[in-house]
Write a protein that holds these residues in place. Structure first.
Motif, short mmCIF file in Angstrom:
data_model
loop_
_atom_site.label_atom_id
_atom_site.label_comp_id
_atom_site.label_asym_id
_atom_site.label_seq_id
_atom_site.Cartn_x
_atom_site.Cartn_y
_atom_site.Cartn_z
N MET A 169 88.89 66.03 87.22
CA MET A 169 89.36 67.41 87.35
C MET A 169 88.51 68.13 88.40
O MET A 169 87.29 68.16 88.29
CB MET A 169 89.27 68.14 86.01
N PRO A 170 89.13 68.71 89.43
CA PRO A 170 88.35 69.40 90.47
C PRO A 170 87.57 70.57 89.89
O PRO A 170 87.97 71.19 88.91
CB PRO A 170 89.44 69.88 91.45
N LEU A 172 95.26 81.04 86.54
CA LEU A 172 93.85 80.88 86.20
C LEU A 172 93.17 80.11 87.32
O LEU A 172 93.55 78.98 87.62
CB LEU A 172 93.69 80.14 84.88
N LEU A 173 92.18 80.73 87.94
CA LEU A 173 91.40 80.07 88.96
C LEU A 173 90.12 79.54 88.32
O LEU A 173 89.30 80.31 87.82
CB LEU A 173 91.05 81.02 90.10
N ARG A 174 89.98 78.20 88.32
CA ARG A 174 88.76 77.55 87.84
C ARG A 174 87.82 77.40 89.02
O ARG A 174 88.18 76.79 90.02
CB ARG A 174 89.07 76.19 87.21
N TRP A 175 86.61 77.93 88.87
CA TRP A 175 85.67 77.94 89.99
C TRP A 175 84.27 77.60 89.47
O TRP A 175 83.61 78.42 88.84
CB TRP A 175 85.67 79.33 90.64
N ASP A 176 83.85 76.37 89.71
CA ASP A 176 82.51 75.92 89.34
C ASP A 176 82.17 76.21 87.89
O ASP A 176 81.08 76.71 87.56
CB ASP A 176 81.46 76.55 90.26
N GLY A 177 83.09 75.92 87.00
CA GLY A 177 82.84 76.09 85.58
C GLY A 177 83.18 77.45 85.03
O GLY A 177 83.12 77.65 83.79
N GLY A 202 77.20 97.54 87.39
CA GLY A 202 77.18 98.18 88.70
C GLY A 202 76.94 97.23 89.86
O GLY A 202 77.01 97.64 91.02
N GLU A 203 76.65 95.98 89.57
CA GLU A 203 76.42 94.99 90.60
C GLU A 203 77.73 94.30 90.97
O GLU A 203 78.69 94.31 90.19
CB GLU A 203 75.40 93.95 90.12
N PRO A 204 77.81 93.67 92.17
CA PRO A 204 79.02 92.93 92.53
C PRO A 204 79.37 91.90 91.46
O PRO A 204 78.50 91.17 90.97
CB PRO A 204 78.65 92.27 93.85
N LEU A 205 80.63 91.86 91.08
CA LEU A 205 81.09 90.98 90.00
C LEU A 205 81.27 89.57 90.54
O LEU A 205 81.98 89.35 91.53
CB LEU A 205 82.40 91.52 89.44
N ARG A 206 80.64 88.61 89.88
CA ARG A 206 80.69 87.22 90.34
C ARG A 206 81.47 86.35 89.35
O ARG A 206 81.42 86.57 88.14
CB ARG A 206 79.28 86.66 90.53
N VAL A 207 82.15 85.36 89.90
CA VAL A 207 82.85 84.34 89.13
C VAL A 207 82.32 83.00 89.61
O VAL A 207 82.56 82.60 90.74
CB VAL A 207 84.37 84.41 89.32
N GLY A 208 81.55 82.33 88.76
CA GLY A 208 80.98 81.05 89.17
C GLY A 208 80.13 81.15 90.42
O GLY A 208 80.07 80.23 91.22
N GLY A 209 79.49 82.27 90.64
CA GLY A 209 78.63 82.45 91.80
C GLY A 209 79.29 83.12 92.98
O GLY A 209 78.60 83.61 93.88
N ARG A 239 90.15 88.78 96.43
CA ARG A 239 89.52 87.69 97.17
C ARG A 239 88.28 87.23 96.42
O ARG A 239 87.44 88.06 96.06
CB ARG A 239 89.08 88.15 98.57
N LEU A 240 88.18 85.94 96.16
CA LEU A 240 86.97 85.38 95.59
C LEU A 240 86.22 84.73 96.74
O LEU A 240 86.72 83.78 97.36
CB LEU A 240 87.30 84.36 94.50
N VAL A 241 85.04 85.24 97.05
CA VAL A 241 84.32 84.88 98.27
C VAL A 241 82.97 84.25 97.92
O VAL A 241 82.11 84.89 97.31
CB VAL A 241 84.09 86.12 99.15
N GLU A 242 82.82 83.01 98.32
CA GLU A 242 81.56 82.30 98.12
C GLU A 242 80.57 82.69 99.20
O GLU A 242 80.94 82.84 100.37
CB GLU A 242 81.81 80.80 98.16
N ASP A 243 79.31 82.83 98.84
CA ASP A 243 78.27 83.12 99.82
C ASP A 243 78.18 81.96 100.82
O ASP A 243 78.36 80.79 100.47
CB ASP A 243 76.91 83.29 99.15
#
Length: 309
Positions: free
Chosen positions: A1-2, A26-31, A130-137, A155-159
């Motif tokens: 599973m990716p 549902l977007l699965r992103w790094d757990g 109040g901090e930027p909301l992260r999903v799996g980083g 947009r889900l944006v990875e660093d």
């Protein structure tokens, strides 16, 4: 599973069909799990897809129309039934707050199930702290769209990161734990001199997933889709009904393809099909005339986020 994939829970527009449930993705992103637009029936669709409600870490609503939100109370209550004790951030356009309040009122113990995070401007979504909301980083961003009610894309944006270059590392005599320290600290002193991270690595752009649901053609849609590795986009109408798209605040499949091409998105996933199309193959063909990598989503599909460039 990716580790990064889109689980399709529902692909219909306002009227569901025997094969297409109301909207839900549902977007699965790094757990971690980002659930976008839990329409009516989403709880059952998650069961059929083999994903648990407790795997949802953030819920995002693109707008307040019922086909995108009426499954929210059930999903929240199912998380509690499954033993999840941490309330999930619930993101939505700020003008939808009254409706969101009613939806939470329909779920028992709603105050312990969700943490409202209204969005009132473009940019990184702010979490309860109040901090930027992260999903799996990765950071969740919102972009305003043009629909019949206030709506936004996500947009889900990875660093950005760094890719180590083996040849340059070997030339400087670096290997093993030393590479880890250099990656962590950015600089490393060795017997032969000082090595800086940028000397033995190159920039690795972070991945991006964009969700563009109900909207007319607009600049916000283009900005939301820009450079996305995977773009999930509505394709409510075919070319023949283009005259309905504008007044109803929707895109055609061809416009979705054009959006992906002009925005430089890599993979386009079409969804939110009108019930007038029992066969969406013609819509897929129209989008593919504009963009090469296009998938017409079906309920319970899993679509991998493309590997890094």
């Amino acid at each position: 599973m990716p580790d990064r994939e889109l689980v399709v829970l529902g692909t219909s527009s306002a009227v569901p069909t025997r094969t297409r449930n109301h909207s839900g993705h549902l977007l699965r992103w790094d757990g971690a799990g980002l659930l976008v637009d839990p329409g009516e029936g989403t709880q059952r669709q998650m069961l059929l897809a083999g994903v648990s409600a407790s795997s949802v870490d953030v819920v995002a609503l693109t707008h307040e129309h019922g086909d995108h939100v009426l499954g929210l109370p059930g999903v929240l209550q199912r998380r509690a039934t499954d033993g999840a004790t941490t309330p999930v951030p619930l993101v939505f356009p700020a003008p939808a707050a009254p409706l969101v309040g009613h939806l939470l009122g329909a779920a028992a113990h709603a105050g312990a199930l969700a943490l409202p995070c209204p969005v009132d401007e473009d940019g990184p979504v702010r979490g309860p702290d109040g901090e930027p909301l992260r999903v799996g980083g990765a950071v969740l961003h919102a972009v305003a769209l043009d629909h019949r009610v206030p709506a936004c894309a996500y947009r889900l944006v990875e660093d950005d990161g760094r890719r180590m270059l083996p040849g340059r590392l070997a030339a400087r005599g670096l290997a093993g734990p030393e590479v880890g320290r250099l990656r962590r600290d950015g600089v490393l002193t060795t017997p032969s001199g000082t090595v800086r991270l940028e000397e033995v690595s190159e920039r690795r752009p972070g991945q991006v997933v964009a969700v563009v649901q109900d909207t007319r053609w607009c600049d916000g849609a283009r900005r939301a889709a820009a450079g996305a590795d995977l773009l999930l986009c509505e394709a409510t109408f075919a070319d023949a009904e283009e005259g309905l798209a504008e007044p109803y605040g929707h895109l055609t499949a061809r416009q979705a393809g054009r959006l992906a091409r002009e925005a430089g998105a890599r993979r386009l996933v079409l969804t939110h099909f009108s019930s007038r199309y029992p066969d969406v193959a013609p819509l897929l063909a129209q989008a593919r005339e504009e963009h090469d990598d296009v998938v017409a989503a079906a309920d319970l599909d899993r679509v991998a986020v493309p590997a890094r460039r």
